[in-house]
Design a protein around this motif. Structure first.
Motif, PDB file in Angstrom:
ATOM      1  N   LYS A  22       0.840  -1.208   0.000  1.00 56.63           N
ATOM      2  CA  LYS A  22       0.000   0.000   0.000  1.00 56.63           C
ATOM      3  C   LYS A  22       0.870   1.252   0.000  1.00 56.63           C
ATOM      4  N   TYR A  23       1.931   1.262   0.820  1.00 60.62           N
ATOM      5  CA  TYR A  23       2.849   2.406   0.891  1.00 60.62           C
ATOM      6  C   TYR A  23       3.523   2.638  -0.460  1.00 60.62           C
ATOM      7  N   LEU A  24       4.000   1.555  -1.067  1.00 60.40           N
ATOM      8  CA  LEU A  24       4.675   1.684  -2.370  1.00 60.40           C
ATOM      9  C   LEU A  24       3.716   2.184  -3.449  1.00 60.40           C
ATOM     10  N   LEU A  25       2.496   1.683  -3.438  1.00 65.69           N
ATOM     11  CA  LEU A  25       1.498   2.148  -4.415  1.00 65.69           C
ATOM     12  C   LEU A  25       1.164   3.618  -4.208  1.00 65.69           C
ATOM     13  N   GLU A  26       1.043   4.041  -2.947  1.00 68.91           N
ATOM     14  CA  GLU A  26       0.760   5.448  -2.662  1.00 68.91           C
ATOM     15  C   GLU A  26       1.907   6.337  -3.115  1.00 68.91           C
ATOM     16  N   ARG A  27       3.149   5.890  -2.871  1.00 66.89           N
ATOM     17  CA  ARG A  27       4.325   6.660  -3.314  1.00 66.89           C
ATOM     18  C   ARG A  27       4.355   6.762  -4.840  1.00 66.89           C
ATOM     19  N   TRP A  28       4.116   5.642  -5.499  1.00 64.52           N
ATOM     20  CA  TRP A  28       4.099   5.633  -6.959  1.00 64.52           C
ATOM     21  C   TRP A  28       2.984   6.542  -7.478  1.00 64.52           C
ATOM     22  N   SER A  29       1.814   6.467  -6.883  1.00 63.77           N
ATOM     23  CA  SER A  29       0.671   7.286  -7.278  1.00 63.77           C
ATOM     24  C   SER A  29       0.967   8.767  -7.054  1.00 63.77           C
ATOM     25  N   ALA A  30       1.569   9.101  -5.916  1.00 58.60           N
ATOM     26  CA  ALA A  30       1.913  10.493  -5.616  1.00 58.60           C
ATOM     27  C   ALA A  30       2.962  11.003  -6.606  1.00 58.60           C
ATOM     28  N   SER A  31       3.952  10.167  -6.919  1.00 63.72           N
ATOM     29  CA  SER A  31       4.987  10.550  -7.878  1.00 63.72           C
ATOM     30  C   SER A  31       4.389  10.776  -9.258  1.00 63.72           C
ATOM     31  N   THR A  32       3.490   9.882  -9.655  1.00 66.49           N
ATOM     32  CA  THR A  32       2.830  10.016 -10.960  1.00 66.49           C
ATOM     33  C   THR A  32       1.975  11.281 -10.996  1.00 66.49           C
ATOM     34  N   ALA A  33       1.247  11.544  -9.920  1.00 61.57           N
ATOM     35  CA  ALA A  33       0.399  12.745  -9.860  1.00 61.57           C
ATOM     36  C   ALA A  33       1.268  13.997  -9.895  1.00 61.57           C
ATOM     37  N   TYR A  34       2.408  13.980  -9.197  1.00 65.07           N
ATOM     38  CA  TYR A  34       3.318  15.125  -9.191  1.00 65.07           C
ATOM     39  C   TYR A  34       3.854  15.388 -10.602  1.00 65.07           C
ATOM     40  N   LYS A  35       4.304  14.321 -11.278  1.00 64.91           N
ATOM     41  CA  LYS A  35       4.833  14.476 -12.635  1.00 64.91           C
ATOM     42  C   LYS A  35       3.752  14.978 -13.586  1.00 64.91           C
ATOM     43  N   ARG A  36       2.546  14.465 -13.436  1.00 63.09           N
ATOM     44  CA  ARG A  36       1.440  14.889 -14.285  1.00 63.09           C
ATOM     45  C   ARG A  36       1.141  16.380 -14.049  1.00 63.09           C
ATOM     46  N   GLU A  37       1.119  16.793 -12.800  1.00 66.94           N
ATOM     47  CA  GLU A  37       0.863  18.198 -12.466  1.00 66.94           C
ATOM     48  C   GLU A  37       1.986  19.092 -12.993  1.00 66.94           C
ATOM     49  N   LEU A  38       3.219  18.617 -12.863  1.00 71.65           N
ATOM     50  CA  LEU A  38       4.360  19.378 -13.368  1.00 71.65           C
ATOM     51  C   LEU A  38       4.269  19.547 -14.883  1.00 71.65           C
ATOM     52  N   HIS A  39       3.963  18.469 -15.596  1.00 77.05           N
ATOM     53  CA  HIS A  39       3.810  18.541 -17.058  1.00 77.05           C
ATOM     54  C   HIS A  39       2.659  19.477 -17.429  1.00 77.05           C
ATOM     55  N   LYS A  40       1.597  19.414 -16.660  1.00 78.47           N
ATOM     56  CA  LYS A  40       0.439  20.285 -16.916  1.00 78.47           C
ATOM     57  C   LYS A  40       0.825  21.757 -16.751  1.00 78.47           C
ATOM     58  N   GLN A  41       1.564  22.069 -15.680  1.00 75.27           N
ATOM     59  CA  GLN A  41       1.975  23.453 -15.442  1.00 75.27           C
ATOM     60  C   GLN A  41       2.938  23.942 -16.527  1.00 75.27           C
ATOM     61  N   VAL A  42       3.888  23.092 -16.904  1.00 72.68           N
ATOM     62  CA  VAL A  42       4.839  23.477 -17.959  1.00 72.68           C
ATOM     63  C   VAL A  42       4.089  23.694 -19.275  1.00 72.68           C
ATOM     64  N   PHE A  43       3.161  22.807 -19.587  1.00 65.86           N
ATOM     65  CA  PHE A  43       2.383  22.953 -20.818  1.00 65.86           C
ATOM     66  C   PHE A  43       1.577  24.255 -20.778  1.00 65.86           C
ATOM     67  N   GLN A  44       0.991  24.574 -19.634  1.00 66.15           N
ATOM     68  CA  GLN A  44       0.208  25.813 -19.516  1.00 66.15           C
ATOM     69  C   GLN A  44       1.101  27.039 -19.691  1.00 66.15           C
ATOM     70  N   ARG A  45       2.266  27.009 -19.065  1.00 72.20           N
ATOM     71  CA  ARG A  45       3.195  28.145 -19.210  1.00 72.20           C
ATOM     72  C   ARG A  45       3.687  28.270 -20.643  1.00 72.20           C
ATOM     73  N   LYS A  46       3.973  27.133 -21.261  1.00 74.05           N
ATOM     74  CA  LYS A  46       4.399  27.146 -22.663  1.00 74.05           C
ATOM     75  C   LYS A  46       3.290  27.721 -23.539  1.00 74.05           C
ATOM     76  N   THR A  47       2.060  27.284 -23.276  1.00 76.61           N
ATOM     77  CA  THR A  47       0.921  27.772 -24.058  1.00 76.61           C
ATOM     78  C   THR A  47       0.751  29.269 -23.891  1.00 76.61           C
ATOM     79  N   ASP A  48       0.871  29.758 -22.660  1.00 78.82           N
ATOM     80  CA  ASP A  48       0.761  31.206 -22.412  1.00 78.82           C
ATOM     81  C   ASP A  48       1.858  31.966 -23.161  1.00 78.82           C
ATOM     82  N   ALA A  49       3.086  31.441 -23.093  1.00 77.62           N
ATOM     83  CA  ALA A  49       4.203  32.091 -23.777  1.00 77.62           C
ATOM     84  C   ALA A  49       3.993  32.087 -25.288  1.00 77.62           C
ATOM     85  N   VAL A  50       3.514  30.971 -25.825  1.00 74.01           N
ATOM     86  CA  VAL A  50       3.271  30.867 -27.265  1.00 74.01           C
ATOM     87  C   VAL A  50       2.171  31.840 -27.688  1.00 74.01           C
ATOM     88  N   GLU A  51       1.104  31.927 -26.915  1.00 72.96           N
ATOM     89  CA  GLU A  51       0.005  32.836 -27.263  1.00 72.96           C
ATOM     90  C   GLU A  51       0.481  34.291 -27.288  1.00 72.96           C
TER      91      GLU A  51
END
Length: 198
Positions: A22-51
């Protein structure tokens, strides 16, 4: 048969294994969510800069086109109507260039356009255009003030306006380089954005 202590030991081991999984799955899930959020923020900033960059590029393209039109009307004489157009476009271009750091510079964090800049000689053409802007800024000083001037001063003014015409014609060609770079840069940004959407 199993003894009571074997059952308790098995239950504890099973519980510990369950907690570890359970601990390992939660860590993996948190890491995946963090990476997804980071990619989302970078994509949003890139989109703003491009616009912002696309908006600036389009305004610059339109301004260069307007400048070229005014230059094509200029015949090398101190025509007040054409001079007013050139000065107006010069002021608008200056205002646009002042927005560069806000609208255009963030795009260079994410993209490299050095190949396009070399291909269209952007730096060199910018220097030529800046020289033309400086001369346009001096036009008012060279305009006839209504006072009668001597022949020598009249000749000097005519030469100045003839030189301005030559500089502006060269600047019009340099603006064509700038427009080519803008079009290719915009296309690269559109193509990159389409990749993210597919």
């Amino acid at each position: 048969m199993y003894s009571f202590s074997d059952i308790i030991t098995g239950g504890l081991i099973g519980s510990v294994i369950t907690l570890i999984i359970k601990y390992l799955l939660e860590r993996w899930s948190a890491s995946t969510a963090y990476k997804r959020e980071l990619h989302k923020q970078v994509f949003q900033r890139k989109t703003d800069a491009v616009e912002r960059a696309m908006s600036w590029y389009q305004e610059a393209f339109d301004m260069y086109s307007l400048y070229q039109m005014a230059i094509s009307e200029y015949d090398g004489t101190p025509n007040p109507a054409v001079m007013a157009k050139l000065q107006y476009v010069g002021m608008q271009t200056t205002k646009l260039m002042q927005e560069t750091s806000v609208k255009l510079n963030p795009i260079y964090l994410y993209y490299d356009f050095s190949d396009i800049n070399r291909k269209y000689q952007v730096l060199e053409s910018t220097q030529i255009i800046n020289k033309a802007f400086a001369l346009i800024g001096q036009m008012q000083q060279q305009m006839p003030s209504g006072l009668v001037i001597d022949a020598e001063e009249q000749k000097a003014r005519e030469q100045w306006f003839c030189g301005l015409k030559q500089t502006l014609d060269i600047a019009a060609s340099a603006m064509e380089n700038q427009k080519g770079a803008i079009v290719e840069t915009q296309q690269r940004l559109r193509d990159e954005y389409k990749k993210h959407l597919s």
